[in-house]
Design an enzyme around this catalytic site. Structure first.
Site, mmCIF file in Angstrom:
data_model
loop_
_atom_site.group_PDB
_atom_site.id
_atom_site.type_symbol
_atom_site.label_atom_id
_atom_site.label_comp_id
_atom_site.label_asym_id
_atom_site.label_seq_id
_atom_site.Cartn_x
_atom_site.Cartn_y
_atom_site.Cartn_z
ATOM 1 N N HIS A 114 -9.840 1.248 0.947
ATOM 2 C CA HIS A 114 -9.675 0.020 1.730
ATOM 3 C C HIS A 114 -10.787 -0.142 2.778
ATOM 4 O O HIS A 114 -10.523 -0.567 3.908
ATOM 5 C CB HIS A 114 -8.298 0.023 2.391
ATOM 6 C CG HIS A 114 -7.730 -1.327 2.643
ATOM 7 N ND1 HIS A 114 -8.348 -2.252 3.457
ATOM 8 C CD2 HIS A 114 -6.606 -1.916 2.190
ATOM 9 C CE1 HIS A 114 -7.604 -3.353 3.494
ATOM 10 N NE2 HIS A 114 -6.540 -3.181 2.726
ATOM 11 N N GLU A 125 -11.151 -4.162 -2.934
ATOM 12 C CA GLU A 125 -10.220 -3.101 -3.320
ATOM 13 C C GLU A 125 -10.044 -3.131 -4.832
ATOM 14 O O GLU A 125 -9.340 -3.990 -5.359
ATOM 15 C CB GLU A 125 -8.884 -3.321 -2.611
ATOM 16 C CG GLU A 125 -8.993 -3.390 -1.110
ATOM 17 C CD GLU A 125 -7.880 -4.242 -0.484
ATOM 18 O OE1 GLU A 125 -6.706 -3.980 -0.708
ATOM 19 O OE2 GLU A 125 -8.219 -5.203 0.240
ATOM 20 N N GLN A 146 -9.309 -6.779 -5.300
ATOM 21 C CA GLN A 146 -8.781 -7.644 -4.243
ATOM 22 C C GLN A 146 -9.921 -7.950 -3.290
ATOM 23 O O GLN A 146 -10.495 -7.031 -2.699
ATOM 24 C CB GLN A 146 -7.648 -6.916 -3.496
ATOM 25 C CG GLN A 146 -6.959 -7.738 -2.416
ATOM 26 C CD GLN A 146 -5.768 -8.534 -2.951
ATOM 27 O OE1 GLN A 146 -5.433 -8.445 -4.140
ATOM 28 N NE2 GLN A 146 -5.121 -9.303 -2.110
ATOM 29 N N HIS A 178 0.821 -1.217 0.000
ATOM 30 C CA HIS A 178 0.000 0.000 0.000
ATOM 31 C C HIS A 178 0.862 1.277 0.000
ATOM 32 O O HIS A 178 0.624 2.213 0.771
ATOM 33 C CB HIS A 178 -0.968 -0.019 1.196
ATOM 34 C CG HIS A 178 -1.952 -1.163 1.145
ATOM 35 N ND1 HIS A 178 -2.457 -1.660 -0.031
ATOM 36 C CD2 HIS A 178 -2.529 -1.915 2.135
ATOM 37 C CE1 HIS A 178 -3.303 -2.658 0.218
ATOM 38 N NE2 HIS A 178 -3.344 -2.844 1.521
HETATM 39 C C1 BGC Z 1 -3.954 -7.037 1.832
HETATM 40 C C2 BGC Z 1 -3.953 -7.889 3.077
HETATM 41 C C3 BGC Z 1 -3.634 -6.988 4.236
HETATM 42 C C4 BGC Z 1 -4.646 -5.880 4.282
HETATM 43 C C5 BGC Z 1 -4.371 -4.880 5.378
HETATM 44 C C6 BGC Z 1 -5.015 -6.009 1.965
HETATM 45 O O1 BGC Z 1 -5.059 -5.215 0.832
HETATM 46 O O2 BGC Z 1 -4.125 -7.804 0.663
HETATM 47 O O3 BGC Z 1 -2.985 -8.905 2.984
HETATM 48 O O4 BGC Z 1 -3.636 -7.701 5.439
HETATM 49 O O5 BGC Z 1 -4.673 -5.193 3.067
HETATM 50 O O6 BGC Z 1 -3.093 -4.417 5.325
#
Ligand code: BGC
Length: 346
Positions: A176, A310, A282, A106
């Site tokens: 998110h 996401e 995602q 991220h």
């Molecule tokens: C990721 C996860 C992660 C989460 C929070 C998601 O986008 O794919 O693996 O735990 O974000 O960081």
């Protein structure tokens, strides 16, 4: 109608504001200037009762110190870049390795953990902006990010992203939010039904980096082409699911005008359609939430308390030439729109 209020001060002493957009039917969306965060979404259930359907926090300290990106705008590069390294035109860029001291996750947390500027642009729209300097978290280019949140009378939350760069760079932006259509704090999301318009997904290695394969969902636990509860196959004997303790995978969206994803909870009757112009989404089912962090109302945020959708370019795109690329030229602009539409199905 939009109301602006003071939300709190960051540990660094910056003021954070909350913008509440209330539409004519009385649903509302709360936005924070910290992380350009969608903090609350209050929409009715089948009995007409409003509830907040986002997992999150009640104060700035929660967003700063206990967050797993709840509701935040993430970037510059949402999701992972392998070993925190990529190259453009032969120049190698080394990024913040904020996951296991290895991957860049991220964008190193920059956009999600910064205070954005905000202006009200309409009676139902707020524009947030943030300028990231050349070299931030290792990424090239001075980039001006802009995110416009619009909440319509039809309970549609539209998020328009744009980013202007002065150097060739990569951009991948998402939100998110962790959804629980029965209301935050009301248990797990395993009974929520999902339909994902994707024939393929991107399997990963143990670091959640795609192997490069686009795998057919047919005959796997990843087949959401017909609606099924998230929990139906989550415990299947499947290497990919075991590695991630549930779904934490990118789905390759089919082309088409319909929703990329539909979520529906029979319990509350709330449904949500997700539309996007991006190539992937995602699905993360909150597998690593473990009750150790307090969320809204001081209640622990338990495993599977919410699910994330996401919308994004596939993970590790800059190191995977076979994936659709998210490179933006010097002087160029990234633009993308995702919309979440909430409604009731009886
Ligand atoms: C990721 C996860 C992660 C989460 C929070 C998601 O986008 O794919 O693996 O735990 O974000 O960081």
């Amino acid at each position: 109608m939009i109301e602006k209020s003071f939300y709190g001060k960051t540990a660094g002493g910056e003021d954070v504001f909350l913008y509440r957009i209330t539409n004519h039917p009385g649903s509302c969306v709360d936005l924070l200037t910290y992380g350009a965060t969608v903090d609350r979404i209050c929409v009715p259930d089948k009995n007409g009762d409003l509830a907040d359907i986002l997992i999150g926090f009640d104060d700035i300290e929660g967003h700063e110190t206990r967050s797993n990106y709840q509701g935040q705008t993430v970037g510059r590069y949402a999701n992972r870049i392998e070993n925190g390294i990529f190259s453009i035109d032969g120049v190698e860029y080394k990024l913040t390795q904020n996951e296991k001291g290895k991957t860049c996750l991220h964008g190193g947390g920059e956009l999600s953990h910064s205070v954005w500027k905000a202006i009200i642009t309409d009676d139902n729209a707020v524009e947030m902006s943030y300028s990231s300097p050349d070299g931030a978290q290792g990424f090239p280019g001075n980039v001006d990010f802009r995110v416009i949140f619009t909440f319509s009378d039809r309970n549609e939350l539209k998020i328009d992203y744009s980013a202007k760069t002065d150097k060739k760079t990569v951009i991948n932006l998402t939100n998110h939010a962790y959804f629980n259509l029965d209301g935050e704090g009301s248990g797990d999301i395993l009974g929520t039904e999902l339909k994902i318009d994707a024939d393929r997904f991107t399997p990963t290695d143990a670091d959640s980096i795609p192997t490069g394969e686009l795998k057919d969902v047919a005959g796997t636990a990843f087949d959401f082409r017909e609606p099924k509860p998230i929990g139906r196959d989550i415990g299947a004997d499947d290497e990919q699911l075991k590695m991630c303790k549930g779904y934490d995978h990118n789905f390759c969206l089919n082309e088409g005008d319909g929703p990329a994803v539909t979520a529906y909870s029979p319990l509350s009757g709330r449904a949500m359609d997700v539309y996007t112009d991006l190539v992937g989404v995602q699905l993360y089912t909150g597998n690593f939430l473990d009750g150790s962090r307090a969320g809204k109302g001081g209640k622990p945020i338990e495993k599977h308390a919410g699910f994330c959708l996401e919308t994004q370019f596939y993970p590790n795109t800059p190191n995977t030439p076979s994936f659709p690329q998210c490179t933006v030229e010097a002087g160029g602009k990234f633009e993308s729109t995702t919309m979440f539409k909430f409604y009731i199905r009886k």
